[in-house]
Design a protein around this motif. Structure first.
Motif, PDB file in Angstrom:
ATOM      1  N   GLU A  20      65.850  23.066  25.884  1.00  0.00           N
ATOM      2  CA  GLU A  20      67.142  22.751  26.467  1.00  0.00           C
ATOM      3  C   GLU A  20      68.055  22.150  25.400  1.00  0.00           C
ATOM      4  O   GLU A  20      67.586  21.541  24.438  1.00  0.00           O
ATOM      5  N   LYS A  21      69.354  22.302  25.576  1.00  0.00           N
ATOM      6  CA  LYS A  21      70.303  21.837  24.571  1.00  0.00           C
ATOM      7  C   LYS A  21      70.292  20.313  24.453  1.00  0.00           C
ATOM      8  O   LYS A  21      70.297  19.600  25.445  1.00  0.00           O
ATOM      9  N   VAL A  22      70.288  19.851  23.200  1.00  0.00           N
ATOM     10  CA  VAL A  22      70.386  18.425  22.907  1.00  0.00           C
ATOM     11  C   VAL A  22      71.833  18.110  22.551  1.00  0.00           C
ATOM     12  O   VAL A  22      72.439  18.788  21.722  1.00  0.00           O
ATOM     13  N   SER A  23      72.389  17.081  23.188  1.00  0.00           N
ATOM     14  CA  SER A  23      73.751  16.658  22.889  1.00  0.00           C
ATOM     15  C   SER A  23      73.783  15.143  22.693  1.00  0.00           C
ATOM     16  O   SER A  23      72.842  14.428  23.070  1.00  0.00           O
ATOM     17  N   PHE A  24      74.859  14.662  22.091  1.00  0.00           N
ATOM     18  CA  PHE A  24      74.985  13.252  21.755  1.00  0.00           C
ATOM     19  C   PHE A  24      76.306  12.700  22.278  1.00  0.00           C
ATOM     20  O   PHE A  24      77.322  13.394  22.299  1.00  0.00           O
ATOM     21  N   VAL A  25      76.270  11.417  22.664  1.00  0.00           N
ATOM     22  CA  VAL A  25      77.481  10.714  23.073  1.00  0.00           C
ATOM     23  C   VAL A  25      77.561   9.440  22.248  1.00  0.00           C
ATOM     24  O   VAL A  25      76.721   8.543  22.383  1.00  0.00           O
ATOM     25  N   LYS A  26      78.568   9.348  21.371  1.00  0.00           N
ATOM     26  CA  LYS A  26      78.720   8.184  20.502  1.00  0.00           C
ATOM     27  C   LYS A  26      79.436   7.060  21.247  1.00  0.00           C
ATOM     28  O   LYS A  26      80.453   7.283  21.913  1.00  0.00           O
ATOM     29  N   LYS A  27      78.879   5.843  21.120  1.00  0.00           N
ATOM     30  CA  LYS A  27      79.492   4.652  21.684  1.00  0.00           C
ATOM     31  C   LYS A  27      79.553   3.579  20.604  1.00  0.00           C
ATOM     32  O   LYS A  27      79.168   3.823  19.456  1.00  0.00           O
ATOM     33  N   SER A  28      80.074   2.412  20.935  1.00  0.00           N
ATOM     34  CA  SER A  28      80.326   1.400  19.914  1.00  0.00           C
ATOM     35  C   SER A  28      79.062   0.899  19.237  1.00  0.00           C
ATOM     36  O   SER A  28      79.058   0.647  18.027  1.00  0.00           O
ATOM     37  N   ASP A  29      77.977   0.738  19.987  1.00  0.00           N
ATOM     38  CA  ASP A  29      76.757   0.175  19.425  1.00  0.00           C
ATOM     39  C   ASP A  29      75.539   1.058  19.620  1.00  0.00           C
ATOM     40  O   ASP A  29      74.399   0.613  19.455  1.00  0.00           O
ATOM     41  N   LYS A  30      75.763   2.324  19.992  1.00  0.00           N
ATOM     42  CA  LYS A  30      74.639   3.229  20.204  1.00  0.00           C
ATOM     43  C   LYS A  30      75.124   4.669  20.241  1.00  0.00           C
ATOM     44  O   LYS A  30      76.325   4.941  20.365  1.00  0.00           O
ATOM     45  N   VAL A  31      74.157   5.567  20.112  1.00  0.00           N
ATOM     46  CA  VAL A  31      74.405   6.988  20.310  1.00  0.00           C
ATOM     47  C   VAL A  31      73.435   7.454  21.387  1.00  0.00           C
ATOM     48  O   VAL A  31      72.209   7.406  21.198  1.00  0.00           O
ATOM     49  N   ASP A  32      73.952   7.861  22.527  1.00  0.00           N
ATOM     50  CA  ASP A  32      73.093   8.361  23.601  1.00  0.00           C
ATOM     51  C   ASP A  32      72.647   9.789  23.287  1.00  0.00           C
ATOM     52  O   ASP A  32      73.429  10.596  22.772  1.00  0.00           O
ATOM     53  N   VAL A  33      71.389  10.076  23.604  1.00  0.00           N
ATOM     54  CA  VAL A  33      70.809  11.402  23.383  1.00  0.00           C
ATOM     55  C   VAL A  33      70.523  12.026  24.748  1.00  0.00           C
ATOM     56  O   VAL A  33      69.816  11.437  25.570  1.00  0.00           O
ATOM     57  N   LEU A  34      71.070  13.205  24.991  1.00  0.00           N
ATOM     58  CA  LEU A  34      70.867  13.929  26.245  1.00  0.00           C
ATOM     59  C   LEU A  34      70.154  15.243  25.963  1.00  0.00           C
ATOM     60  O   LEU A  34      70.432  15.915  24.966  1.00  0.00           O
ATOM     61  N   VAL A  35      69.230  15.597  26.849  1.00  0.00           N
ATOM     62  CA  VAL A  35      68.532  16.879  26.754  1.00  0.00           C
ATOM     63  C   VAL A  35      68.780  17.634  28.058  1.00  0.00           C
ATOM     64  O   VAL A  35      68.446  17.140  29.136  1.00  0.00           O
TER      65      VAL A  35
END
Length: 345
Positions: A20-35
């Motif tokens: 499944e596609k992996v995507s990222f969401v950048k935030k101020s103190d973290k990067v969320d990883v979604l699959v």
């Protein structure tokens, strides 16, 4: 014929479902990883006022089960509150030029305050690539004097995330380069690549325990309610339970049940890692770690390493973690470890 079957198995291991596609969401103190659009984990770097290193936290299975302990970031009822430096997934070491990068946290016990601590400072996100395999590359600096001193090591880490319907996979490839004229990793117990898992994945225990670190500091781990606690370690060499501690293995699998189904968390060593197959610092109370540098401790003094880098020299550590919402067989894990060895150099 057996070799051919093993090769075929290793080609298709864990491929029963499409990636499944992996995507990222950048935030101020973290990067969320979604699959596949579902939350998996975060590269979490809140700064030294909260953590003394960047970590992956929390970590969820494909079905959404949280396999990491919540304390001290998001405590949950019934879990242990020992070792506040055990957060999510991390890589560091207890003795680098005499500085302790492992035990440092914002909850230092009084007996540790006089010890020399190091800090690993997140510096930048250098690469983000989305797709069937998502890549997140970051840099960090290992700094002595609790982050107030000199730069000792440069760190370049690449995370590769992937997943299917019932699996999540994390590769961590970390290269450490000496900035100081000499950098020595003394043979110690606490290192190097590690996870602190949820209470349900601990090994049931009916007795309190006391663990003593290299500084002589004791941590008391009390008896707790074992309801729902079902964890057990299984090594590639056939060793199980608490007996895996200080043994060598190509991979280690932690099994248990959470949310009414099987959960397996396997860490794979890599043939190019120093001292492969490494020693395992895997404890029943939820610390799941592999330490390739603590030879003197784990061999009871029969061998020693005290690995040393001169200025400009580097060492690379490569680990793959597989999180499954089902049981993984030995043959699957043997094939997965061989596949990891081929794919990552």
């Amino acid at each position: 014929m057996k070799r051919l079957l093993f090769f075929i198995c290793s080609l298709f291991v864990f491929s029963s479902f499409a990636q499944e596609k992996v995507s990222f969401v950048k935030k101020s103190d973290k990067v969320d990883v979604l699959v596949g659009g579902k939350y998996f984990t975060s590269y979490f770097f809140p700064g030294e006022s909260h953590l003394k290193k960047a970590v992956l936290f929390p970590i969820l299975s494909a079905e959404g089960t949280t396999i990491t302990r919540g304390f001290p970031i998001t405590p949950r009822a019934g879990e242990r509150v020992d070792h506040p430096h055990h957060v999510g997934m991390w890589l560091n070491y207890e003795d680098v030029n005499g500085y302790d990068y492992w035990n440092n946290s914002n909850s230092i016990v009084e007996s540790l305050k006089s010890h020399k601590m190091g800090t690993i400072r997140h510096e930048r996100i250098s690469k983000v690539v989305e797709g069937a395999k998502g890549t997140l590359a970051v840099t960090a600096a290992w700094i002595d004097e609790d982050g107030k001193g000199k730069r000792v090591l440069d760190e370049a880490t690449t995370y590769v995330f992937s997943g299917t319907k019932d699996l999540r996979i994390i590769d961590r490839i970390t290269t450490l380069t000496a900035v100081s004229d000499v950098v020595t990793f003394k043979d110690v117990k606490d290192g190097m690549f590690a996870l602190r898992v949820a209470r349900q994945l601990e090994i049931p225990s009916n007795k309190p325990d006391v663990f003593t670190d290299a500084h002589g500091v004791e941590t008391k781990v009390p008896v707790m309610d074992n309801t729902g606690v079902t964890g057990n370690y299984h090594s590639s060499e056939g060793v199980e339970g608490e007996a895996v501690w200080s043994t060598r293995a190509k991979w280690m699998n932690l099994t248990g049940k959470m949310d009414n189904h099987s959960i397996n968390v396997a860490i794979l060593d890599h043939p190019m890692n120093v001292t492969y197959p490494s020693y395992w610092h895997a404890r029943g109370y939820g610390l799941f770690a592999v330490n390739p540098l603590g030879l003197s401790v784990f061999s009871n003094g029969k061998a020693a390493l005290n690995y040393t880098l001169s200025k400009g020299e580097s060492i690379t550590f490569r680990y793959r973690t597989i999180i499954a919402d089902r049981d993984l067989t030995k043959s699957e894990l043997d094939a997965a470890q061989a596949k990891f060895a081929r794919e990552v150099k």
